[in-house]
Design an enzyme around this catalytic site. Structure first.
Site, short mmCIF file in Angstrom:
data_model
loop_
_atom_site.label_atom_id
_atom_site.label_comp_id
_atom_site.label_asym_id
_atom_site.label_seq_id
_atom_site.Cartn_x
_atom_site.Cartn_y
_atom_site.Cartn_z
N CYS A 150 -1.72 0.50 0.51
CA CYS A 150 -0.76 1.42 -0.09
C CYS A 150 -1.04 1.72 -1.56
O CYS A 150 -0.36 2.55 -2.16
CB CYS A 150 0.65 0.84 0.05
SG CYS A 150 1.02 0.28 1.72
N HIS A 200 6.79 1.85 -7.15
CA HIS A 200 6.30 1.68 -5.79
C HIS A 200 7.48 1.84 -4.83
O HIS A 200 7.39 2.56 -3.84
CB HIS A 200 5.63 0.33 -5.64
CG HIS A 200 4.94 0.13 -4.33
ND1 HIS A 200 3.97 0.99 -3.88
CD2 HIS A 200 5.10 -0.81 -3.36
CE1 HIS A 200 3.53 0.58 -2.70
NE2 HIS A 200 4.20 -0.50 -2.36
N GLU A 232 9.50 -5.91 -7.84
CA GLU A 232 9.09 -4.87 -8.78
C GLU A 232 10.10 -4.75 -9.91
O GLU A 232 9.72 -4.62 -11.10
CB GLU A 232 8.94 -3.54 -8.07
CG GLU A 232 8.41 -2.44 -8.97
CD GLU A 232 8.12 -1.13 -8.24
OE1 GLU A 232 7.43 -0.27 -8.84
OE2 GLU A 232 8.56 -0.97 -7.09
N LYS A 243 9.62 7.79 -2.63
CA LYS A 243 9.64 7.35 -1.23
C LYS A 243 11.03 7.47 -0.61
O LYS A 243 11.16 7.47 0.61
CB LYS A 243 9.12 5.92 -1.11
CG LYS A 243 7.64 5.76 -1.44
CD LYS A 243 7.20 4.31 -1.24
CE LYS A 243 5.73 4.10 -1.61
NZ LYS A 243 5.47 4.23 -3.06
N HIS A 288 6.97 6.50 2.98
CA HIS A 288 5.76 5.87 2.44
C HIS A 288 4.55 6.60 2.99
O HIS A 288 4.21 6.44 4.17
CB HIS A 288 5.74 4.39 2.82
CG HIS A 288 4.80 3.58 1.99
ND1 HIS A 288 3.67 4.12 1.40
CD2 HIS A 288 4.81 2.25 1.66
CE1 HIS A 288 3.04 3.17 0.74
NE2 HIS A 288 3.71 2.04 0.88
N PHE A 314 -0.78 -3.93 0.99
CA PHE A 314 -1.00 -5.07 1.87
C PHE A 314 -2.26 -5.83 1.40
O PHE A 314 -3.24 -5.23 0.97
CB PHE A 314 -1.22 -4.61 3.31
CG PHE A 314 0.05 -4.39 4.09
CD1 PHE A 314 1.29 -4.49 3.51
CD2 PHE A 314 -0.02 -4.09 5.45
CE1 PHE A 314 2.45 -4.29 4.25
CE2 PHE A 314 1.13 -3.89 6.20
CZ PHE A 314 2.36 -3.99 5.61
#
Length: 419
Positions: free
Chosen positions: A169, A309, A320, A341, A346, A405
């Site tokens: 990502c 993010h 975050e 998002k 995403h 990931f």
């Protein structure tokens, strides 16, 4: 061959942007939808998802590949490459850049993705079981992860360095940092860079559902993606492509191009912890933010906006938020932070590139898009996430976060163009 250090560029800017997103099939329609807080999340149309735990996604809509490619090109290409080519064409046009196949032109390509040609792999597997002769001779060349970058280079006639990286990502924003690195190394004057992905398939959704990663708010798709909200229940899977023209400031000035923004610096770190879960301390994401600011010679008090993010997963949003508060200290209370998002889901390999686009246009228009669906703020997420409605703001310096990931943390510092 690299240029001598004495002539290498020291500043790198973005001069063109192209986009194909769940809320628009070009840059400006996508941007206006984001400013309006309009969601692109709906019931899945790619396959019959009636029996799936998650039946919603953020799909690109009204995209007819045959409007952009001839039949031969369609047979040899996967959707993630098609998206990238269409976005790249718009970006190059927006930049007013002539790419005419000149072998001496110093124009490169860096298009990243996360999951390669997943739909093609899934379809070819079914074809192989049915009848091996049905598997296309273009199968391998269409699904490998470097193909969007190569297809863009072929389409544009760009003969400079062509690269592709997969950082889950974090792939999309890494493409911009890698483009900057290529230019600063003297290996190109221009790099067409961004991210793309198109992997809304039954197997992908089965795997993600079994992980418990996806929102199951099927009865209210537009309200399913809820970054930083106390009632968030997972992310919404999306798709699309965002491509930017990145070039040395000297090259842009010489051809009279007007930059959107400057890529001032960035940093990458690894959690080195788990294949999908972030490190519970969040310290390595925090380190990436600190190093990015240091690389950009930027103090925390100079940052106006963070394009987060913000996946709407319970752990990621809290980590975050905690990392931002730690890095920015007292300055955290005046930061504007938002997550696109919440509207486009995403977009995986394209997510970071979308965040870069959002930041560039926020600087251009003096407005920050909202985080929609933030109805009940999580007490552990205590920053100003620009809830519900876009806000007027003078954005001159911004931070973009992207975490993938495997524990890959990528952070970029972006600034308004300087004379």
């Amino acid at each position: 061959m690299s240029r001598p250090d004495s002539t290498a560029s020291t500043r790198v800017v973005v001069t063109g942007i192209g986009a194909l997103t769940p809320v628009g099939n070009d840059r400006e329609s996508s941007w206006q939808a984001l400013l309006a807080g309009r969601s692109g999340i709906a019931e899945i149309s790619r396959f019959d998802a009636r029996d799936f735990p998650t039946r919603i996604a953020a799909e690109v809509k009204n995209f007819a590949a045959e409007d952009h490619f001839d039949r031969k090109r369609l047979r040899r290409s996967e959707r993630f490459s098609q998206y990238a080519v269409v976005a790249a064409r718009e970006a190059v046009h927006d930049a007013g850049l002539a790419v005419d196949g000149d072998p001496d032109a110093r124009i490169g390509v860096q298009i990243n993705n996360a999951v390669a040609g997943f739909p093609g792999i899934e379809a070819a597997t079914d074809q192989r079981h049915d009848d091996p002769r049905k598997v296309s001779p273009y199968f391998v060349s269409s699904v490998i992860p470097n193909m969007p970058a190569c297809e863009v280079a072929i389409d544009l006639g760009a003969h400079g360095p062509v690269n592709a990286s997969a950082l889950a990502c974090a792939s999309g924003i890494h493409a911009l940092l890698e483009a900057r690195r290529t230019i600063l190394a003297g290996d190109a004057d221009v790099v067409v860079a961004g991210g793309t992905d198109a992997a809304i398939t039954p197997v992908m959704f089965t795997g993600l559902s079994n992980m418990g990663a996806l929102s199951t708010r099927n009865d209210a798709p537009e309200r399913a993606s809820r970054p930083f909200d106390a009632e968030r229940d997972g992310f919404v899977f999306g798709e699309g492509a965002v491509v930017l023209v990145v070039e040395s400031a000297e090259h842009a000035a010489a051809r009279g191009a007007r930059p959107y923004m400057e890529i001032r610096g960035g940093a990458l770190t690894s959690d080195a912890f788990h294949v999908s879960a972030p490190h519970p301390s969040g310290e390595h994401a925090e380190t990436a933010m600190r190093r990015a600011l240091a690389a950009a010679h930027t103090g925390p008090d100079e940052v106006d906006y963070v394009c987060a993010h913000g996946t709407a997963t319970r752990i990621n949003d809290r980590l975050e938020s905690r990392a931002l508060r730690s890095v920015f200290g007292e300055a955290a209370d005046r930061l504007l932070v938002s997550s696109p998002k919440s509207m486009v889901g995403h977009m995986i390999g394209a997510a970071g590139a979308l965040s870069a686009m959002v930041t560039a246009l926020a600087m251009r228009d003096g407005a920050v898009p909202p985080t929609v669906n933030l109805d009940t703020p999580d007490p552990e997420c205590d920053l100003d996430y620009v809830p519900h409605t876009a806000r007027k703001a003078d954005v001159t310096t911004a931070l973009v976060n992207a975490f993938g990931f495997g524990g890959q943390n990528v952070v970029a510092v972006l600034g308004a163009p300087r004379d």
